[in-house]
Design a protein around this motif. Structure first.
Motif, mmCIF file in Angstrom:
data_model
loop_
_atom_site.group_PDB
_atom_site.id
_atom_site.type_symbol
_atom_site.label_atom_id
_atom_site.label_comp_id
_atom_site.label_asym_id
_atom_site.label_seq_id
_atom_site.Cartn_x
_atom_site.Cartn_y
_atom_site.Cartn_z
ATOM 1 N N ILE A 121 61.195 -13.896 76.655
ATOM 2 C CA ILE A 121 60.020 -12.547 76.650
ATOM 3 C C ILE A 121 58.777 -13.554 76.267
ATOM 4 N N THR A 122 57.578 -13.052 77.021
ATOM 5 C CA THR A 122 56.341 -13.785 76.630
ATOM 6 C C THR A 122 55.948 -13.131 75.437
ATOM 7 N N HIS A 123 55.564 -11.640 75.434
ATOM 8 C CA HIS A 123 54.932 -10.890 74.600
ATOM 9 C C HIS A 123 56.035 -9.926 73.874
ATOM 10 N N LEU A 124 55.981 -9.794 72.714
ATOM 11 C CA LEU A 124 56.638 -8.860 71.958
ATOM 12 C C LEU A 124 55.816 -7.960 71.244
ATOM 13 N N LYS A 125 55.834 -6.745 71.607
ATOM 14 C CA LYS A 125 54.606 -5.840 71.208
ATOM 15 C C LYS A 125 55.479 -4.678 70.291
ATOM 16 N N GLY A 126 55.133 -4.441 69.083
ATOM 17 C CA GLY A 126 55.724 -3.034 68.680
ATOM 18 C C GLY A 126 54.864 -2.851 67.211
ATOM 19 N N ASN A 127 55.479 -1.684 66.777
ATOM 20 C CA ASN A 127 54.834 -1.353 65.371
ATOM 21 C C ASN A 127 55.384 -2.254 64.309
ATOM 22 N N ALA A 128 54.974 -1.988 63.241
ATOM 23 C CA ALA A 128 55.423 -3.097 62.345
ATOM 24 C C ALA A 128 57.102 -2.827 61.645
ATOM 25 N N ALA A 129 57.502 -1.433 61.959
ATOM 26 C CA ALA A 129 58.852 -1.293 61.535
ATOM 27 C C ALA A 129 59.748 -1.922 62.703
ATOM 28 N N GLU A 130 59.255 -1.881 63.894
ATOM 29 C CA GLU A 130 60.032 -2.378 65.164
ATOM 30 C C GLU A 130 60.150 -3.879 65.168
ATOM 31 N N ILE A 131 59.021 -4.589 65.037
ATOM 32 C CA ILE A 131 58.980 -6.044 64.725
ATOM 33 C C ILE A 131 59.887 -6.405 63.564
ATOM 34 N N ALA A 132 59.819 -5.974 62.329
ATOM 35 C CA ALA A 132 60.676 -6.227 61.374
ATOM 36 C C ALA A 132 61.837 -5.915 61.557
ATOM 37 N N THR A 133 62.311 -4.893 62.493
ATOM 38 C CA THR A 133 63.820 -4.611 62.582
ATOM 39 C C THR A 133 64.359 -5.736 63.544
ATOM 40 N N LEU A 134 63.436 -6.023 64.430
ATOM 41 C CA LEU A 134 64.059 -7.202 65.340
ATOM 42 C C LEU A 134 64.211 -8.103 64.757
ATOM 43 N N ALA A 135 63.474 -8.691 63.593
ATOM 44 C CA ALA A 135 63.685 -10.127 63.118
ATOM 45 C C ALA A 135 64.527 -9.990 61.906
ATOM 46 N N VAL A 141 59.950 -4.514 54.990
ATOM 47 C CA VAL A 141 58.714 -3.842 55.675
ATOM 48 C C VAL A 141 57.569 -3.050 54.562
ATOM 49 N N ARG A 142 56.545 -3.118 54.594
ATOM 50 C CA ARG A 142 55.612 -2.506 53.814
ATOM 51 C C ARG A 142 54.661 -1.636 54.634
ATOM 52 N N GLY A 143 54.523 -0.460 54.198
ATOM 53 C CA GLY A 143 53.277 0.202 54.685
ATOM 54 C C GLY A 143 53.623 0.415 56.233
ATOM 55 N N VAL A 144 54.450 0.801 56.678
ATOM 56 C CA VAL A 144 54.873 1.163 58.079
ATOM 57 C C VAL A 144 54.047 2.536 58.395
ATOM 58 N N ASP A 145 54.230 3.281 57.682
ATOM 59 C CA ASP A 145 53.641 4.714 57.703
ATOM 60 C C ASP A 145 52.200 4.789 58.049
ATOM 61 N N SER A 146 51.532 4.002 57.347
ATOM 62 C CA SER A 146 50.149 3.830 57.246
ATOM 63 C C SER A 146 49.646 2.964 58.297
ATOM 64 N N GLY A 147 50.544 2.451 58.865
ATOM 65 C CA GLY A 147 50.085 1.534 60.021
ATOM 66 C C GLY A 147 49.427 0.081 59.299
ATOM 67 N N GLN A 148 49.318 -0.112 58.209
ATOM 68 C CA GLN A 148 49.083 -1.300 57.716
ATOM 69 C C GLN A 148 50.099 -2.433 57.919
ATOM 70 N N VAL A 149 49.831 -3.539 57.906
ATOM 71 C CA VAL A 149 50.594 -4.905 58.204
ATOM 72 C C VAL A 149 50.659 -5.614 56.830
ATOM 73 N N GLY A 150 51.785 -5.480 56.065
ATOM 74 C CA GLY A 150 51.691 -5.962 54.789
ATOM 75 C C GLY A 150 51.805 -7.656 54.828
ATOM 76 N N SER A 151 51.606 -8.358 53.958
ATOM 77 C CA SER A 151 51.643 -9.780 53.927
ATOM 78 C C SER A 151 53.064 -10.196 54.302
ATOM 79 N N ASP A 152 54.036 -9.603 53.925
ATOM 80 C CA ASP A 152 55.400 -9.973 54.444
ATOM 81 C C ASP A 152 55.442 -10.027 55.687
ATOM 82 N N LEU A 153 54.878 -9.033 56.514
ATOM 83 C CA LEU A 153 55.113 -8.864 58.028
ATOM 84 C C LEU A 153 54.222 -10.149 58.490
ATOM 85 N N GLU A 154 53.328 -10.353 58.087
ATOM 86 C CA GLU A 154 52.495 -11.476 58.534
ATOM 87 C C GLU A 154 53.278 -12.635 58.587
ATOM 88 N N THR A 155 53.929 -13.088 57.379
ATOM 89 C CA THR A 155 54.739 -14.146 57.431
ATOM 90 C C THR A 155 55.783 -14.090 58.599
#
Lengths: 271, 271, 271
Positions: A121-135, A141-155
């Motif tokens: 895959i070249t690009h993996l695109k998803g919302n916070a919950a999807e990316i976190a789940t795949l990983a 995951v923090r703040g999925v509903d609010s669309g915020q990317v928490g610092s955990d997710l950045e890492t």
């Protein structure tokens, strides 16, 4: 400085999309397939949707990018997606995976992981919950509903990008893009996007159209998300609700110039 | 003179569609299926979409015309299309074939040819590349991208019509209609049509709705293309881009009268 | 009096839908699936569409209501619908059946009856012909085309509700709702609804979103039909035809408040 220079040079990438009119092959879900075709056209690219096992890989070989979206996945589509993905890998064109709803059911999670394992895959695109789940770290995951990317997710996104060798785009109120080295935040967009089905799926089509220009993955993703977000802002100003917003979104992106995107883009390059 | 008289008498055919409200059965692609349903309704006809092998032919027997579109074909749909086509032939209702993307992959080309061989198609509608491919002369096509029909294609379409006994409608900036004897050019339409997915598929639905009135095939095709093109011109005047154009297209065709079509139609009968 | 009190208390139910944002699982047809997703969002609920046999029941277990729509049914979907329906029954969430086109073909009629027999349906919603067909009395239907519910159908719907233990919603120019005891007429709506494909399917999504609040079935159905009808009336005032009506319908329902529905609703409780 490096970051700022890239922003200068790449945010007008839609101009190049329009010039090249790349063919974007989608194997995607039945709910938003029409929106994906239309947003691809509105960007200046050409869509084709073909998911029969007998022709999917053939179609990929004609295309300049491939979108795989598991939103209404059937089991027999997984193998078709793999064959198309391998054809894309062989041809050297970008593959965008949109793991819609991964984590919601075991079938979906397994299918997404199988695609990640079999296809580069070249690009993996998803919302916070999807990316976190795949990983594999749903619990953090923090703040999925609010669309915020928490610092955990950045890492997490950074590590996922490093492990898989993909560019990760986490969509939300702020979009977060990383290839494991660079980290970029795009804050364009509008909350009306969450009131229309398919705005997520369409962003994968835009991303693929931009990636098909041959620009490097991070630059393509940043430009695609900024362009799409700026178009959404313009559309929102003309809308009275989700119905008119959707109509205006196609009009807005179709009339956007690279120059306008550069002026309105709100991108932070974190190096 | 004969040509001119026909134009006078047939261009208001939409009035008859509205009066009869024919049921139009579609076995069509998943990308534009909703657009096809809505344009059928906007013409004053009734759409039904049923592609299960167990009921497709049953549904055709209730209908006044059948549309076959291979845009997102699956292999098992070919036999279903044949069964529905044969039911249409037996009932004596028109069959419109839209060979979307024929020539792009071997599967698609083979499927289209198989449909042509097994079912008596009434109307073959496609762009220049599709019609040329079906007739086996892909290399000779001229100006596909610009929507122009080259003189080779005119000859080709005429021969194809004669060999297969079908009425051929080649769509583009100019639409070209021939039954092998008569040749008619319709130049209504607007370039915004190429920015919206499904404008080609929808023209097949319009054609089927008009053909369902029982008028002769050439007259039906000319009237359908002129009506659709005039509606597109009206829609373009109210649009700011592809999103609004699509919305206005449904509004425009729904409010068009036969009289208005006759006034705005730009049809050349070449006898 | 009882009736009037219920109307007072329940017609603002959309406010509760927005607060709870229930997940509505659809196994539905490919023609209007996008419209169903978008109307669900516009009501304030969340749509999910998953029809793979491997995950459909899993998805239902995450949802607060289930919609089954046979508009483009394939034979293997029937068993999937049954499995999802049984999962819904086990979880105790409402199931809405929209028997699109039942009676048109033997396959469709048999499938609808099988669903009724195997799954405890909460809401059966259809036009007069569909409801009558399911109840086995097609010959007695009156005024289907005009959308009128004849007195025969009133009796029929009531009996059907009693026999199956379902709440029946017969849609048309007047909507007719009965659980076998109470009978309610809702006359909101607009004739433009019949010019857009999917307005029937969308009403099932609205009904499911309202039923997912946990209100009793009759109250949910009355409130859903009144809300949808009031939105259609507002949309019609801003429309020039079917294209713009559809856009405005999403805008209208998204901005409606429970208070506005209560003011504009035209509901007759017949006790």
């Amino acid at each position: 400085m490096k970051g700022e220079k890239r922003v200068e040079s790449d945010l007008a990438l839609i101009d190049k999309v329009r010039k090249r009119q790349p063919l974007i092959h989608h194997i995607t879900n039945g709910v938003t397939i029409n929106d994906c075709a239309n947003i691809t056209l509105s960007c200046g690219a050409s869509p084709v949707m073909a998911d029969a096992p007998e022709e999917a890989a053939d179609m990929t070989r004609l295309a300049s990018a491939l979108v795989l979206n598991i939103g209404t996945l059937h089991q027999d589509q997984v193998e078709t997606m793999i064959q198309a993905g391998l054809a894309a890998n062989k041809k050297g064109i970008p593959v965008v995976l949109d793991p819609v709803g991964v984590g919601a059911t075991p079938m979906r999670t397994e299918a997404a992981r199988r695609l990640m394992n079999r296809v580069q895959i070249t690009h993996l695109k998803g919302n916070a919950a999807e990316i976190a789940t795949l990983a594999g770290v749903q619990a953090e995951v923090r703040g999925v509903d609010s669309g915020q990317v928490g610092s955990d997710l950045e890492t997490l996104a950074k590590k996922a990008a490093q492990i898989w060798g993909v560019t990760v785009t986490v969509t939300g109120a702020r979009d977060w893009i990383t290839d494991g080295q660079e980290q970029i935040e795009v804050v364009n967009g509008h909350e009306l996007m969450s009131t229309v089905s398919g705005t997520g799926c369409m962003s994968a089509s835009v991303l693929a159209a931009f990636a098909a220009t041959g620009e490097d993955p991070v630059a393509s993703a940043v430009s695609a998300m900024a362009t799409y977000g700026v178009a959404a802002e313009q559309a929102a100003r003309r809308s009275r609700g989700p119905g008119s917003f959707r109509v205006e979104l196609f009009d807005a992106i179709a009339s956007l110039t690279g120059e306008q995107v550069k002026e309105a883009a709100c991108v932070t390059w974190r190096g």
